[in-house]
Design a protein around this motif. Structure first.
Motif, PDB file in Angstrom:
ATOM      1  N   LYS A  61      -9.657   2.535  -1.427  1.00  0.00           N
ATOM      2  CA  LYS A  61      -9.465   3.158  -0.110  1.00  0.00           C
ATOM      3  C   LYS A  61      -8.143   2.729   0.519  1.00  0.00           C
ATOM      4  CE  LYS A  61     -14.315   4.025   0.911  1.00  0.00           C
ATOM      5  NZ  LYS A  61     -15.491   3.732   1.761  1.00  0.00           N
ATOM      6  N   LEU A  62      -7.748   1.494   0.301  1.00  0.00           N
ATOM      7  CA  LEU A  62      -6.458   1.041   0.821  1.00  0.00           C
ATOM      8  C   LEU A  62      -5.300   1.704   0.080  1.00  0.00           C
ATOM      9  CD1 LEU A  62      -7.075  -2.775   1.413  1.00  0.00           C
ATOM     10  CD2 LEU A  62      -7.088  -0.915   3.095  1.00  0.00           C
ATOM     11  N   ILE A  63      -5.484   1.916  -1.211  1.00  0.00           N
ATOM     12  CA  ILE A  63      -4.455   2.610  -1.993  1.00  0.00           C
ATOM     13  C   ILE A  63      -4.257   4.030  -1.459  1.00  0.00           C
ATOM     14  CG2 ILE A  63      -3.987   3.637  -4.260  1.00  0.00           C
ATOM     15  CD1 ILE A  63      -5.283   1.114  -5.497  1.00  0.00           C
ATOM     16  N   GLU A  64      -5.356   4.725  -1.209  1.00  0.00           N
ATOM     17  CA  GLU A  64      -5.261   6.086  -0.696  1.00  0.00           C
ATOM     18  C   GLU A  64      -4.628   6.109   0.695  1.00  0.00           C
ATOM     19  OE1 GLU A  64      -5.747   8.878  -2.409  1.00  0.00           O
ATOM     20  OE2 GLU A  64      -5.987   7.439  -4.054  1.00  0.00           O
ATOM     21  N   LEU A  65      -4.969   5.124   1.538  1.00  0.00           N
ATOM     22  CA  LEU A  65      -4.349   5.021   2.857  1.00  0.00           C
ATOM     23  C   LEU A  65      -2.837   4.848   2.727  1.00  0.00           C
ATOM     24  CD1 LEU A  65      -4.300   4.499   5.969  1.00  0.00           C
ATOM     25  CD2 LEU A  65      -4.705   2.076   5.420  1.00  0.00           C
ATOM     26  N   GLN A  66      -2.426   3.957   1.838  1.00  0.00           N
ATOM     27  CA  GLN A  66      -1.001   3.672   1.683  1.00  0.00           C
ATOM     28  C   GLN A  66      -0.245   4.875   1.143  1.00  0.00           C
ATOM     29  OE1 GLN A  66       0.541   1.411   3.022  1.00  0.00           O
ATOM     30  NE2 GLN A  66       1.984   0.278   1.741  1.00  0.00           N
ATOM     31  N   LYS A  67      -0.875   5.654   0.296  1.00  0.00           N
ATOM     32  CA  LYS A  67      -0.238   6.871  -0.210  1.00  0.00           C
ATOM     33  C   LYS A  67      -0.136   7.926   0.887  1.00  0.00           C
ATOM     34  CE  LYS A  67      -1.634   6.479  -5.079  1.00  0.00           C
ATOM     35  NZ  LYS A  67      -2.477   7.079  -6.151  1.00  0.00           N
TER      36      LYS A  67
ATOM     37  N   LYS B  78     -20.208  -2.706  13.519  1.00  0.00           N
ATOM     38  CA  LYS B  78     -18.752  -2.546  13.479  1.00  0.00           C
ATOM     39  C   LYS B  78     -18.349  -1.091  13.258  1.00  0.00           C
ATOM     40  CE  LYS B  78     -16.397  -6.781  12.452  1.00  0.00           C
ATOM     41  NZ  LYS B  78     -15.342  -7.379  11.630  1.00  0.00           N
ATOM     42  N   ALA B  79     -17.063  -0.846  13.472  1.00  0.00           N
ATOM     43  CA  ALA B  79     -16.515   0.468  13.151  1.00  0.00           C
ATOM     44  C   ALA B  79     -16.787   0.780  11.686  1.00  0.00           C
ATOM     45  CB  ALA B  79     -15.010   0.484  13.425  1.00  0.00           C
ATOM     46  N   SER B  80     -17.052   2.027  11.386  1.00  0.00           N
ATOM     47  CA  SER B  80     -17.291   2.413  10.000  1.00  0.00           C
ATOM     48  C   SER B  80     -16.010   2.256   9.196  1.00  0.00           C
ATOM     49  CB  SER B  80     -17.750   3.872   9.941  1.00  0.00           C
ATOM     50  OG  SER B  80     -16.669   4.737  10.285  1.00  0.00           O
ATOM     51  N   PRO B  81     -16.115   2.175   7.872  1.00  0.00           N
ATOM     52  CA  PRO B  81     -14.899   2.110   7.059  1.00  0.00           C
ATOM     53  C   PRO B  81     -13.930   3.247   7.371  1.00  0.00           C
ATOM     54  CG  PRO B  81     -16.788   1.573   5.698  1.00  0.00           C
ATOM     55  CD  PRO B  81     -17.330   2.011   7.036  1.00  0.00           C
ATOM     56  N   GLU B  82     -14.459   4.453   7.606  1.00  0.00           N
ATOM     57  CA  GLU B  82     -13.591   5.600   7.893  1.00  0.00           C
ATOM     58  C   GLU B  82     -12.882   5.425   9.235  1.00  0.00           C
ATOM     59  OE1 GLU B  82     -16.681   5.764   6.700  1.00  0.00           O
ATOM     60  OE2 GLU B  82     -16.062   6.344   4.678  1.00  0.00           O
ATOM     61  N   ASP B  83     -13.619   4.922  10.235  1.00  0.00           N
ATOM     62  CA  ASP B  83     -13.007   4.694  11.545  1.00  0.00           C
ATOM     63  C   ASP B  83     -11.933   3.619  11.461  1.00  0.00           C
ATOM     64  OD1 ASP B  83     -14.460   6.605  12.929  1.00  0.00           O
ATOM     65  OD2 ASP B  83     -16.084   5.228  13.437  1.00  0.00           O
ATOM     66  N   TYR B  84     -12.232   2.567  10.725  1.00  0.00           N
ATOM     67  CA  TYR B  84     -11.268   1.479  10.563  1.00  0.00           C
ATOM     68  C   TYR B  84      -9.968   2.004   9.943  1.00  0.00           C
ATOM     69  CZ  TYR B  84      -9.368  -3.116   9.422  1.00  0.00           C
ATOM     70  OH  TYR B  84      -8.547  -4.223   9.336  1.00  0.00           O
ATOM     71  N   LEU B  85     -10.112   2.745   8.874  1.00  0.00           N
ATOM     72  CA  LEU B  85      -8.933   3.266   8.182  1.00  0.00           C
ATOM     73  C   LEU B  85      -8.181   4.282   9.039  1.00  0.00           C
ATOM     74  CD1 LEU B  85     -10.522   3.645   4.642  1.00  0.00           C
ATOM     75  CD2 LEU B  85      -8.720   2.036   5.276  1.00  0.00           C
ATOM     76  N   SER B  86      -8.906   5.025   9.863  1.00  0.00           N
ATOM     77  CA  SER B  86      -8.238   6.013  10.718  1.00  0.00           C
ATOM     78  C   SER B  86      -7.372   5.321  11.770  1.00  0.00           C
ATOM     79  CB  SER B  86      -9.263   6.935  11.391  1.00  0.00           C
ATOM     80  OG  SER B  86     -10.010   6.235  12.374  1.00  0.00           O
ATOM     81  N   VAL B  87      -7.809   4.142  12.247  1.00  0.00           N
ATOM     82  CA  VAL B  87      -6.993   3.382  13.189  1.00  0.00           C
ATOM     83  C   VAL B  87      -5.721   2.902  12.506  1.00  0.00           C
ATOM     84  CG1 VAL B  87      -6.858   1.307  14.629  1.00  0.00           C
ATOM     85  CG2 VAL B  87      -8.962   2.658  14.597  1.00  0.00           C
ATOM     86  N   GLN B  88      -5.861   2.379  11.298  1.00  0.00           N
ATOM     87  CA  GLN B  88      -4.677   1.929  10.565  1.00  0.00           C
ATOM     88  C   GLN B  88      -3.719   3.083  10.296  1.00  0.00           C
ATOM     89  OE1 GLN B  88      -6.400  -0.434   7.176  1.00  0.00           O
ATOM     90  NE2 GLN B  88      -4.980  -1.976   7.962  1.00  0.00           N
ATOM     91  N   GLU B  89      -4.272   4.219   9.934  1.00  0.00           N
ATOM     92  CA  GLU B  89      -3.416   5.376   9.671  1.00  0.00           C
ATOM     93  C   GLU B  89      -2.664   5.797  10.927  1.00  0.00           C
ATOM     94  OE1 GLU B  89      -3.648   9.975   7.990  1.00  0.00           O
ATOM     95  OE2 GLU B  89      -5.301   8.570   7.606  1.00  0.00           O
TER      96      GLU B  89
END
Length: 378
Positions: A241-247, A200-211
């Motif tokens: 990691k979700l908290i940091e994304l949301q901020k 699967k996509a790495s955690p960083e890749d996943y979060l970058s898509v959401q961002e």
């Protein structure tokens, strides 16, 4: 910063992490892990207090249908019994027109307000297929909200079609994509991912898509699959990691803890069916999520599809405020448990909310519009 009532401050005194959480102070990863393991009564009482205070005692759900456009997937996740390898007799790809007819029927006969649509990572689908899929559904039911394609799917579509993530998201939004579901996350920890879903996509890749989605004005949701080989520290890393994304780029509208169903999955066999099935752990996850995300993510979902009715109802008194949806036709978790795709009538969800002390409301996809449920529908 929050000003909790005196009784809650006294109750939380035994745990430094809990004491910080109820005042809205930032928690470190280790403190979030400590929060999960705080004294149970104090932890859950605090979570329930803030859930009801923040939401004004509005417990919610949405009438939706759950669609899977393909089960063909090359990612080979160990926790999944839904997928079929390319060439398998079990594999399918549904024509956009067929899915559109399903949506139109559900809209007319069931009054759905949302299409929740996901699929496998199928390398044989052209970009034009996805375009036609969105267009067909929006033409069949223009007023329906389309919540489709997890960040994992967007990442995969980008890689296979040669379009950038931004190009994929911009085109899908232009055609009618309203929001993104939260699947594909599992645990945002590379150590765990290498063991349960290495392709699967790495955690960083996943979060970058959401961002990227958030910056384009597309709201997203995020799940966390727990109850397998993770420990509280891995759960804490995921939440942090979700908290940091949301901020960094606000746009996350709900957090959905999803209990792992070992059932017919390779991961279930790997751990000999010894998934964490103690209900208190589920409720700790719900409560700690609520408190760690105070002021950032207001909606914590009791996902009845994976938790079951009784535990989901208990979660509504331990920090959760939402039941997700009716999920007519849900297939992914049903596949793991060996059950047929099903769903719930709105009346069942209304009953669960009322019984847990919530005033039931039907909501929209992004938790902005709420319609109260009258006693006539109780």
């Amino acid at each position: 910063m929050f000003n909790p009532p005196h009784w809650l401050e006294e109750l939380s005194g035994e745990s430094k992490a809990l004491e910080k959480a109820i005042h809205g102070d930032k928690l470190s990863i280790n403190e979030i892990a400590d929060l999960i393991q705080s004294p149970f009564h104090a932890l859950t009482a605090a979570a329930d207090y803030f859930a009801r205070s923040i939401k004004g005692n509005r417990g919610s759900f949405i009438r939706n249908i759950y669609l899977t456009y393909t089960n063909i997937c090359v990612t080979n996740c160990t926790f999944c019994a839904f997928y079929a390898r390319p060439g398998s007799e079990r594999g399918y790809v549904l024509e956009p027109r067929r899915l559109a007819l399903m949506v139109e029927k559900a809209w007319r006969e069931m009054g759905i307000k949302e299409v929740h649509m996901v699929g496998g990572n199928n390398p044989n689908l052209e970009f034009s297929y996805y375009e036609e899929l969105i267009k067909s559904i929006k033409q069949a039911a223009p007023n329906i909200s389309l919540k489709a394609f997890t960040a994992e799917e967007i990442w995969f579509i980008s890689k296979v079609t040669g379009n950038s993530v931004r190009e994929v998201l911009e085109r899908f939004k232009e055609l009618g994509l309203n929001a993104m579901p939260g699947g594909g996350t599992e645990i945002l920890d590379e150590e765990i991912q290498r063991k349960i879903a290495p392709l699967k996509a790495s955690p960083e890749d996943y979060l970058s898509v959401q961002e990227e989605a958030h910056r384009l004005g597309i709201k997203t949701n995020s799940i966390m699959m727990y109850g397998h080989i993770e420990e509280p520290i891995h759960v804490a890393k995921h939440i942090a990691k979700l908290i940091e994304l949301q901020k960094r780029a606000p746009g996350l509208v709900s957090f959905i803890p999803v209990r792992f169903n070992p059932g017919n999955t390779p991961l279930g066999k790997m751990i000999n069916g010894k998934a964490r099935l103690d209900g208190q752990y589920d409720l700790r996850i719900i409560a700690a999520s609520r408190l760690a995300m105070l002021g950032l993510v207001d909606n914590i979902v009791a996902y009845w599809v994976s938790m079951g009715d009784k535990l989901a109802q208990a979660a509504l008194a331990h920090g959760a405020n939402d039941l997700g949806g009716t999920f007519y036709n849900e297939a992914v978790i049903s596949a793991a448990s060996g059950k047929e795709a099903a769903g719930k009538r709105a009346g069942e969800l209304i009953y669960m909310l009322r019984s847990a002390g919530w005033d039931p409301y039907e909501r929209d996809t992004i938790y902005e519009q709420y319609t109260p449920i009258g006693d006539a529908l109780w």
